[in-house]
Design a protein around this motif. Structure first.
Motif, PDB file in Angstrom:
ATOM      1  N   THR A 159      -7.181   3.828  -3.515  1.00 15.96           N
ATOM      2  CA  THR A 159      -7.571   5.069  -3.718  1.00 15.96           C
ATOM      3  C   THR A 159      -6.784   6.364  -2.562  1.00 15.96           C
ATOM      4  O   THR A 159      -7.665   5.765  -1.643  1.00 15.96           O
ATOM      5  N   GLY A 160      -6.457   6.691  -3.198  1.00 17.24           N
ATOM      6  CA  GLY A 160      -6.153   8.182  -1.688  1.00 17.24           C
ATOM      7  C   GLY A 160      -5.271   9.334  -2.547  1.00 17.24           C
ATOM      8  O   GLY A 160      -5.715   9.516  -3.506  1.00 17.24           O
ATOM      9  N   ARG A 161      -5.091  10.648  -1.587  1.00 19.74           N
ATOM     10  CA  ARG A 161      -4.418  11.647  -2.232  1.00 19.74           C
ATOM     11  C   ARG A 161      -3.714  12.191  -0.892  1.00 19.74           C
ATOM     12  O   ARG A 161      -4.307  11.381   0.204  1.00 19.74           O
TER      13      ARG A 161
ATOM     14  N   LEU B 284      -5.244   7.413   2.089  1.00 15.75           N
ATOM     15  CA  LEU B 284      -5.325   6.168   1.673  1.00 15.75           C
ATOM     16  C   LEU B 284      -6.534   5.056   1.953  1.00 15.75           C
ATOM     17  O   LEU B 284      -6.391   4.423   2.892  1.00 15.75           O
ATOM     18  N   TYR B 285      -6.956   4.577   0.815  1.00 12.28           N
ATOM     19  CA  TYR B 285      -7.460   3.383   1.116  1.00 12.28           C
ATOM     20  C   TYR B 285      -7.361   2.440   0.342  1.00 12.28           C
ATOM     21  O   TYR B 285      -7.188   2.042  -0.845  1.00 12.28           O
ATOM     22  N   GLU B 286      -8.129   0.881   1.005  1.00 14.61           N
ATOM     23  CA  GLU B 286      -7.027  -0.122   0.222  1.00 14.61           C
ATOM     24  C   GLU B 286      -8.434  -0.755  -0.218  1.00 14.61           C
ATOM     25  O   GLU B 286      -9.367  -1.391   0.910  1.00 14.61           O
ATOM     26  N   PHE B 287      -8.972  -1.319  -1.386  1.00 16.67           N
ATOM     27  CA  PHE B 287     -10.284  -2.491  -1.679  1.00 16.67           C
ATOM     28  C   PHE B 287      -9.823  -3.684  -1.798  1.00 16.67           C
ATOM     29  O   PHE B 287      -9.354  -3.580  -3.166  1.00 16.67           O
ATOM     30  N   VAL B 288     -10.324  -4.870  -2.207  1.00 15.69           N
ATOM     31  CA  VAL B 288     -10.970  -6.158  -2.323  1.00 15.69           C
ATOM     32  C   VAL B 288     -12.034  -6.076  -2.817  1.00 15.69           C
ATOM     33  O   VAL B 288     -13.031  -5.346  -3.440  1.00 15.69           O
TER      34      VAL B 288
ATOM     35  N   LEU C 142       3.826   5.238  -3.416  1.00 15.81           N
ATOM     36  CA  LEU C 142       1.979   4.325  -2.972  1.00 15.81           C
ATOM     37  C   LEU C 142       2.360   2.876  -4.402  1.00 15.81           C
ATOM     38  O   LEU C 142       2.896   2.667  -5.271  1.00 15.81           O
ATOM     39  N   PHE C 143       1.556   2.674  -3.677  1.00 16.19           N
ATOM     40  CA  PHE C 143       1.223   0.377  -4.691  1.00 16.19           C
ATOM     41  C   PHE C 143       1.528   0.651  -6.605  1.00 16.19           C
ATOM     42  O   PHE C 143       0.839   1.698  -6.734  1.00 16.19           O
ATOM     43  N   GLY C 144       2.131   0.243  -6.573  1.00 17.45           N
ATOM     44  CA  GLY C 144       2.492   0.152  -7.866  1.00 17.45           C
ATOM     45  C   GLY C 144       3.630   1.709  -8.980  1.00 17.45           C
ATOM     46  O   GLY C 144       3.994   1.705 -10.241  1.00 17.45           O
ATOM     47  N   GLU C 145       4.219   2.080  -7.871  1.00 17.96           N
ATOM     48  CA  GLU C 145       4.973   2.862  -7.751  1.00 17.96           C
ATOM     49  C   GLU C 145       6.357   2.520  -8.381  1.00 17.96           C
ATOM     50  O   GLU C 145       7.030   1.312  -8.207  1.00 17.96           O
ATOM     51  N   TRP C 146       6.625   3.443 -10.057  1.00 17.64           N
ATOM     52  CA  TRP C 146       8.459   3.028 -10.707  1.00 17.64           C
ATOM     53  C   TRP C 146       8.862   2.922  -9.732  1.00 17.64           C
ATOM     54  O   TRP C 146       9.352   4.379  -8.613  1.00 17.64           O
TER      55      TRP C 146
ATOM     56  N   ALA D 209       0.828  -1.520   0.047  1.00 17.55           N
ATOM     57  CA  ALA D 209      -0.045   0.171   0.188  1.00 17.55           C
ATOM     58  C   ALA D 209       0.943   0.910   0.291  1.00 17.55           C
ATOM     59  O   ALA D 209       0.763   2.273  -0.844  1.00 17.55           O
ATOM     60  N   LEU D 210       1.697   1.264   0.858  1.00 13.19           N
ATOM     61  CA  LEU D 210       3.180   2.176   1.162  1.00 13.19           C
ATOM     62  C   LEU D 210       3.826   2.697   1.802  1.00 13.19           C
ATOM     63  O   LEU D 210       4.349   1.029   2.289  1.00 13.19           O
ATOM     64  N   VAL D 211       5.096   2.597   0.577  1.00 15.48           N
ATOM     65  CA  VAL D 211       6.552   1.318   0.858  1.00 15.48           C
ATOM     66  C   VAL D 211       7.107   3.023   1.740  1.00 15.48           C
ATOM     67  O   VAL D 211       7.317   3.649   1.062  1.00 15.48           O
TER      68      VAL D 211
END
Length: 450
Positions: free
Chosen positions: A414-416, A436-440, A35-39, A14-16
């Motif tokens: 999703t978040g800001r 930040l919110y994490e959903f399945v 954030l999740f998915g960041e390069w 979620a957050l690194v």
């Protein structure tokens, strides 16, 4: 997974947290949160961590199990004030821009994200989509199309041009249908009445983009388009075209005209359903109540439920409850601003979004770019000499209200960002905090991870 030096990877948590020194150093400090998915790009391994470069920084340290080779879908609802602009970076490294806002904000964001200030960097956009030609959606596209570091492969639109005197083209008076629908804009210089100033600038910008890419596709979209070419593969994102609703034929398109150019232009916005594995996102520009009825009737056999929904027309009160019930979003993003002040988002829309969320979603999410922005006060002494007057408070935007969405097709984050407790008037990235919110994804609803 075998990690290789000097190769690109993507964060999978979620957050690194990124630190300035390796874990063996007890006095190390956090320098960024990704954030999740960041390069990231690997530099060298030290025990169970890797030194990495990342967007906005070099030489930070993160844990080996906090990244992998799987790219995620990135969606950015850009804060352009009173307007719309959405950037999508797909899992297969395709780029889509939907609208450009009223000014240079979207172009500035793209320049920052892809580091286009570096003279060596350029970027391709597989598709730019203009939902309709209102200034708050279209004017910012001029800067982007004119940007020499951006190559555009396709420019799609709803087919309605704008002319002087607030006119949008010829209609059939016997059926109240707009019959002047365009694909390419090349012959519009000969039109009477002439093009509006804004649309003339847009047309010229498209011509400039074609100089950089002679194969540029310029074409209108309607429900007969079905899907956008290049976005039909189930392993990547699928972009379905749901509107505008063409009441004519593929060869001779017609749109419903409801007596007012503004209502007709807004209602006939390009409407898109984006699907990535289990994740569904609905984007309908400035569609209004009159056209929501037509939209629902035409698509009555289709499941319109979307996990993420960009609120129509900046959160205006011009909506139908039936439409929101059909969409039933778990996450909604409202793109709005104060200038000009139309009172968006309206309270009745925000309340209705909560009411129309899936029954299993106890706490639906509503983000607003305008509310997500952070402002800081400017002291009078900071103003230029000629501006020094008895002004009680003056503010400037310190953090833009960017709404982030990331998904691997099974989960959605999703978040800001906001300034955080430790920040000062000079807000710095290391003090940013995340809402930040994490959903399945569970069928048509999302399960919030607490």
């Amino acid at each position: 997974m075998s990690i290789i030096k000097n190769r690109s990877y993507f964060t999978n948590q979620a957050l690194v947290k990124v630190y300035d020194k390796p874990i063996v150093n007890k006095e190390r400090k956090k320098i960024a949160t990704l954030l999740f998915g960041e390069w990231i790009r690997t530099v060298e391994k030290i025990e169970n961590e890797w030194k990495v470069d990342f967007r906005g920084g070099k030489g930070g340290y993160i844990k080996t199990d906090e990244f992998d080779e799987n790219r995620k879908i990135e969606i950015y609802f850009i804060d352009v004030g009173q307007g719309d602009s959405i950037l999508i970076q797909t899992q297969s490294d395709k780029r889509v821009l939907i609208d450009g806002g009223p000014d240079s904000s979207a172009n500035n964001f793209i320049t920052w994200k892809y580091n286009l200030r570096n003279p060596k960097n350029e970027i391709d956009f597989d598709t730019i989509i203009m939902t309709h030609a209102d200034r708050d959606h279209a004017k910012g596209l001029v800067n982007i199309l004119n940007n020499p570091r951006i190559k555009v492969k396709a420019f799609y639109h709803n087919g309605i041009a704008r002319f002087q005197g607030q006119k949008i083209g010829e209609k059939d008076p016997t059926k109240d249908e707009l019959i002047e629908i365009y694909d390419n804009y090349e012959k519009l210089d000969e039109h009477n009445p002439p093009l509006s100033a804004d649309f003339k600038s847009l047309k010229n910008a498209i011509e400039n983009a074609r100089k950089r890419n002679p194969q540029l596709i310029v074409k209108h979209l309607d429900q007969f388009s079905e899907t956008i070419f290049g976005f039909t593969n189930k392993t990547d994102i699928i972009i379905e075209v749901l509107g505008p609703i063409n009441v004519g034929t593929k060869i001779q398109p017609r749109y419903k005209y409801l007596g007012d150019p503004g209502q007709t232009l807004n209602g006939n916005s390009v409407s898109l359903l984006l699907t990535y594995k289990k994740c569904k996102i609905l984007l309908c520009g400035d569609m209004n109540r009159k056209f929501e009825k037509e939209f629902l009737e035409y698509h009555k056999a289709k499941n319109l439920n979307a996990h993420i929904f960009k609120a129509n027309h900046h959160g205006s009160q011009d909506f139908s409850l039936e439409f929101l019930k059909a969409v039933s979003p778990s996450i909604t993003v409202v793109s709005s601003g104060d200038q000009p002040d139309y009172g968006h988002p309206r309270g009745i829309l925000l309340g209705s979004l909560g009411k129309c969320a899936p029954m299993r979603v106890e706490r639906p999410i509503v983000f607003c770019t305008e509310v997500a922005a952070t402002y800081k006060q400017i002291k009078i002494k900071q103003l230029e000499e000629e501006s020094k007057k008895k002004i009680p408070n003056v503010y400037e935007k310190a953090i833009y209200g960017l709404i982030n969405v990331r998904s691997d097709g099974e989960k959605i984050f999703t978040g800001r960002v906001y300034a955080g407790k430790k920040s000062t008037s000079n807000i710095r990235r290391k003090f940013w905090e995340w809402e930040l919110y994490e959903f399945v994804i569970d069928n048509d609803a999302l399960i919030l991870k607490e």
